[in-house]
Design a protein around this motif. Structure first.
Motif, PDB file in Angstrom:
ATOM      1  N   ASP A  84      -6.667   7.134   0.048  1.00  0.00           N
ATOM      2  CA  ASP A  84      -6.622   5.753  -0.435  1.00  0.00           C
ATOM      3  C   ASP A  84      -7.525   5.510  -1.659  1.00  0.00           C
ATOM      4  OD1 ASP A  84      -4.852   5.295   1.539  1.00  0.00           O
ATOM      5  OD2 ASP A  84      -6.219   4.177   2.846  1.00  0.00           O
ATOM      6  N   HIS A 140       0.823  -1.212   0.000  1.00  0.00           N
ATOM      7  CA  HIS A 140       0.000   0.000   0.000  1.00  0.00           C
ATOM      8  C   HIS A 140       0.866   1.274   0.000  1.00  0.00           C
ATOM      9  CE1 HIS A 140      -3.481   2.491   1.096  1.00  0.00           C
ATOM     10  NE2 HIS A 140      -2.679   3.102   1.952  1.00  0.00           N
ATOM     11  N   HIS A 157       1.055   4.836  -2.527  1.00  0.00           N
ATOM     12  CA  HIS A 157       1.037   6.278  -2.266  1.00  0.00           C
ATOM     13  C   HIS A 157       2.150   6.999  -3.040  1.00  0.00           C
ATOM     14  CE1 HIS A 157      -2.291   6.819   0.372  1.00  0.00           C
ATOM     15  NE2 HIS A 157      -1.865   5.949   1.267  1.00  0.00           N
ATOM     16  N   SER A 185       0.475   9.821   5.650  1.00  0.00           N
ATOM     17  CA  SER A 185      -0.898   9.306   5.611  1.00  0.00           C
ATOM     18  C   SER A 185      -1.426   9.183   7.035  1.00  0.00           C
ATOM     19  CB  SER A 185      -0.921   7.951   4.896  1.00  0.00           C
ATOM     20  OG  SER A 185      -0.321   6.971   5.694  1.00  0.00           O
TER      21      SER A 185
HETATM   22 ZN    ZN Z   1      -3.073   5.066   2.590  1.00  0.00          ZN
END
Ligand code: ZN
Ligand code: KG4
Length: 338
Positions: free
Chosen positions: A308, A113, A117, A141
């Motif tokens: 996200d 993940h 980003h 984040s």
């Molecule tokens: Zn995130």
């Protein structure tokens, strides 16, 4: 190359179709996002069980909508977030991706993940080029604050990060103290615009490990100030705006100071931002201005790709195309940088 991407690491359920053409440019065909944020704003934060139950309901309709007019035959692979994140949430996306990979007989590309980003920057009209490297990426984040050195487009070396709260968490936890609903980042940004400089000043943490961050002291300082103002009956709306201004400036000063010090030490050509906090326009404007002063190129994801979403997972899958047999894929909530 055409990817169906799936993201369910936190409370969003997202699916996207991302392509990379002959010219090397990425193109986002669809990017569908369903969120259970309304439920979490009532409880002041994400309840993992609630998030995962909603995601289990959203997953199939979201994938169906993302596919729209894309023939399944034309999809080369399925990219999916396998960590870090909430285990129940990750499992929804991972198991959906495995099912489709088996039924459609397609390769599966596991995606970190956090890489997503960073590669959100490759979805813009003007994406980083080979000549922009070496670069330094800062992820800000709700769950992470990390500095990553990139020798080239695909090499990622973690050099520092937060020792306690993430930058987004500093916004959310301080916002909670101010009575703001979750996630507090966007509200704090709005309130800070009406706040005044110099009314409050919060501490900027300095650490002996130069590329690390710490935001927990800031939260304590905000708590003390809020309690003091409340006990005096002085926590008025304009005071809240001034507190938001001071809080945001403290967070951004710490991010800027550490990032540009590392940029100078490592002699990079470019600063890349990523993560939900980059939705904050004051942050991106401040970073852009300092990058210009230092003669560095600067990239930040388009706003729609900052929080996200599956499009960024598709971009990361294309950049780190390492397929796995679907039987071998496992969600990993603790996944980090190598
Ligand atoms: Zn995130
Ligand atoms: O990247 P993201 O969507 O989820 C994680 O991977 O954690 O980031 C969510 C975080 C939340 O903490 C939220 O408060 C913060 O991003 N955020 C903002 C803004 N919009 C979202 N923080 C400051 N200003 C904003 N405008």
């Amino acid at each position: 190359m055409r990817i169906l991407a799936i993201e369910t690491s936190c409370d969003e359920t997202s699916a996207a179709i991302i392509e990379r053409g002959e010219n090397g440019r990425m193109h986002c065909v669809t990017n569908v996002i369903a969120t259970s944020l309304a439920l979490h704003s009532q409880t002041g934060g994400i309840i993992p069980e609630v998030a995962a139950r909603e995601q289990a309901k959203f997953m199939v309709p979201v994938i169906k909508e993302a596919l729209q007019d894309t023939p399944i035959d034309s999809i080369d692979a399925i990219g999916v977030t396998y960590g870090p994140g909430l285990i129940g949430s990750l499992l929804v996306g991972v198991e959906a991706a495995k099912t489709l990979a088996w039924v459609w007989n397609k390769p599966i590309i596991p995606v970190n993940h956090l890489y997503g980003h960073i590669y959100a920057n490759w979805l813009s009209e003007i994406a980083p080029q080979e000549s922009d490297f070496p670069a330094l990426a800062l992820i800000v984040s709700g769950g992470h604050t990390d500095l990553v050195f990139m020798e080239n487009e695909t090499s990622l070396r973690w050099i520092g990060g937060t020792r306690d709260d993430a930058a987004g968490e500093a916004f959310d936890k301080s916002g909670r103290l101010l009575g703001l609903s979750y996630p507090a980042g966007p509200t704090i940004e709005k309130y800070a615009k009406s706040g005044h400089k110099g009314v409050f000043t919060f501490p900027r943490a300095r650490l002996d490990t130069p590329y690390d961050f710490s935001f927990s002291g800031l939260k304590t300082a905000v708590r003390n100030e809020v309690q003091k103002l409340q006990s005096q009956g002085d926590l008025t709306e304009p005071m809240t705006y001034d507190l938001c201004y001071a809080l945001q400036e403290a967070i951004f000063d710490m991010l800027i100071q550490t990032t540009f010090m590392a940029a100078e030490d490592l002699n990079v050509k470019t600063i890349l931002l990523g993560g939900g906090v980059t939705a904050n326009q004051t942050l991106t404007e401040r970073f852009r201005a300092v990058a210009t002063e230092h003669n560095l190129a600067f990239f930040s994801p388009e706003r729609k790709f900052s929080t996200d979403n599956a499009a960024m997972i598709g971009a990361a899958a294309i950049m780190h195309n390492t397929p796995l047999p679907w039987e071998e894929l496992r969600a990993n909530p603790e996944l980090y940088f190598d």
